[in-house]
Motif scaffolding. Structure first.
Motif, PDB file in Angstrom:
ATOM      1  N   ARG A 118      20.032   9.819  -8.235  1.00 36.02           N
ATOM      2  CA  ARG A 118      19.848  10.514  -6.971  1.00 36.02           C
ATOM      3  C   ARG A 118      18.727  11.531  -7.167  1.00 36.02           C
ATOM      4  O   ARG A 118      18.762  12.296  -8.130  1.00 36.02           O
ATOM      5  CB  ARG A 118      21.152  11.219  -6.608  1.00 36.02           C
ATOM      6  N   ALA A 119      17.742  11.530  -6.292  1.00 34.84           N
ATOM      7  CA  ALA A 119      16.632  12.478  -6.418  1.00 34.84           C
ATOM      8  C   ALA A 119      17.148  13.891  -6.155  1.00 34.84           C
ATOM      9  O   ALA A 119      17.664  14.177  -5.077  1.00 34.84           O
ATOM     10  CB  ALA A 119      15.521  12.130  -5.442  1.00 34.84           C
ATOM     11  N   LEU A 120      17.042  14.739  -7.162  1.00 29.07           N
ATOM     12  CA  LEU A 120      17.480  16.125  -7.045  1.00 29.07           C
ATOM     13  C   LEU A 120      16.266  17.043  -7.006  1.00 29.07           C
ATOM     14  O   LEU A 120      15.232  16.716  -7.600  1.00 29.07           O
ATOM     15  CB  LEU A 120      18.356  16.502  -8.244  1.00 29.07           C
ATOM     16  N   PRO A 121      16.369  18.193  -6.332  1.00 28.52           N
ATOM     17  CA  PRO A 121      15.259  19.158  -6.395  1.00 28.52           C
ATOM     18  C   PRO A 121      14.976  19.457  -7.862  1.00 28.52           C
ATOM     19  O   PRO A 121      15.910  19.636  -8.653  1.00 28.52           O
ATOM     20  CB  PRO A 121      15.811  20.388  -5.668  1.00 28.52           C
ATOM     21  N   THR A 122      13.712  19.495  -8.219  1.00 28.57           N
ATOM     22  CA  THR A 122      13.334  19.653  -9.624  1.00 28.57           C
ATOM     23  C   THR A 122      12.282  20.735  -9.785  1.00 28.57           C
ATOM     24  O   THR A 122      11.346  20.820  -8.980  1.00 28.57           O
ATOM     25  CB  THR A 122      12.797  18.312 -10.181  1.00 28.57           C
ATOM     26  N   VAL A 123      12.434  21.539 -10.833  1.00 28.79           N
ATOM     27  CA  VAL A 123      11.459  22.570 -11.188  1.00 28.79           C
ATOM     28  C   VAL A 123      11.051  22.341 -12.635  1.00 28.79           C
ATOM     29  O   VAL A 123      11.896  22.289 -13.525  1.00 28.79           O
ATOM     30  CB  VAL A 123      12.035  23.996 -11.021  1.00 28.79           C
ATOM     31  N   VAL A 124       9.756  22.188 -12.860  1.00 33.03           N
ATOM     32  CA  VAL A 124       9.208  22.063 -14.210  1.00 33.03           C
ATOM     33  C   VAL A 124       8.628  23.422 -14.582  1.00 33.03           C
ATOM     34  O   VAL A 124       7.841  23.997 -13.814  1.00 33.03           O
ATOM     35  CB  VAL A 124       8.122  20.966 -14.283  1.00 33.03           C
ATOM     36  N   ASP A 125       9.026  23.932 -15.747  1.00 32.03           N
ATOM     37  CA  ASP A 125       8.497  25.223 -16.179  1.00 32.03           C
ATOM     38  C   ASP A 125       6.976  25.185 -16.233  1.00 32.03           C
ATOM     39  O   ASP A 125       6.379  24.212 -16.718  1.00 32.03           O
ATOM     40  CB  ASP A 125       9.059  25.615 -17.554  1.00 32.03           C
ATOM     41  N   ALA A 126       6.357  26.252 -15.739  1.00 33.90           N
ATOM     42  CA  ALA A 126       4.902  26.331 -15.639  1.00 33.90           C
ATOM     43  C   ALA A 126       4.199  26.175 -16.989  1.00 33.90           C
ATOM     44  O   ALA A 126       3.042  25.748 -17.040  1.00 33.90           O
ATOM     45  CB  ALA A 126       4.501  27.656 -14.988  1.00 33.90           C
ATOM     46  N   SER A 127       4.889  26.462 -18.091  1.00 33.91           N
ATOM     47  CA  SER A 127       4.257  26.352 -19.409  1.00 33.91           C
ATOM     48  C   SER A 127       3.832  24.918 -19.724  1.00 33.91           C
ATOM     49  O   SER A 127       2.942  24.700 -20.551  1.00 33.91           O
ATOM     50  CB  SER A 127       5.201  26.862 -20.502  1.00 33.91           C
ATOM     51  N   ALA A 128       4.425  23.930 -19.069  1.00 38.55           N
ATOM     52  CA  ALA A 128       4.071  22.529 -19.317  1.00 38.55           C
ATOM     53  C   ALA A 128       2.591  22.285 -19.038  1.00 38.55           C
ATOM     54  O   ALA A 128       1.962  21.435 -19.680  1.00 38.55           O
ATOM     55  CB  ALA A 128       4.925  21.595 -18.468  1.00 38.55           C
TER      56      ALA A 128
END
Length: 166
Positions: A118-128
């Protein structure tokens, strides 16, 4: 010792299938998972010979009652307040592991941000964004997928924000 494998066509995990289907360039890294390892992410970084700041763990939290994915470096921890803020929420807490497994279709320690049930809201840390490539779980313990951070963000529909501490 980790084994490298270039992009594969069919088969694989939902994460590798999603990346292949999207035409994303990636490298798979497999290693022998030790069930006694206290940290899946640190184990992956060590096995791959990659700095823990470039290996990202996938954590599932609940923000105002909504399951939300945070992708943060193994070298840090998730800042729940920052995660809530990044998705316009007020309060965040770690999700129940069983709920995370049901929603994503993966088992704890092998949850990938890619190809979730199921597509969930996602946040990737800016350091990536500091790196040409990062590693995330490819959908099972002992298997990592290395890809460009921009591809990770695009495939997950993520936003980037500073959500890691340490």
């Amino acid at each position: 010792m980790a084994r490298k494998k270039q992009r594969t066509g069919s088969g694989g995990t939902p994460a590798t299938v999603a990346a292949t289907k999207a035409g994303v360039s990636f490298t798979l890294h497999s290693y022998e998972h030790d069930p006694a390892s206290p940290s899946y992410g640190e184990e992956a970084a060590e096995a791959l010979g990659v700095g823990p700041e470039r290996v990202f763990k996938t954590l599932v939290a609940e923000v105002d009652g909504v399951l939300t994915v945070a992708v943060v470096p193994v070298s840090g921890s998730l800042d729940l307040k920052a995660l809530a803020s990044a998705v316009g929420g007020k309060r965040a807490s770690m999700a129940d592991p069983a709920a995370a497994e049901r929603a994503t279709g993966y088992v704890r320690g092998g949850i990938s941000p890619l190809g979730q049930r199921r597509a969930l809201p996602t946040v990737v840390d800016a350091s990536a964004q500091r790196y040409g490539t990062v590693c995330v779980s490819a959908g099972r313990r002992g298997l990592e997928i290395e890809l460009a951070p921009a591809d990770l963000v695009r495939l997950t529909g993520a936003v980037t924000a500073p959500v890691a501490r340490g």
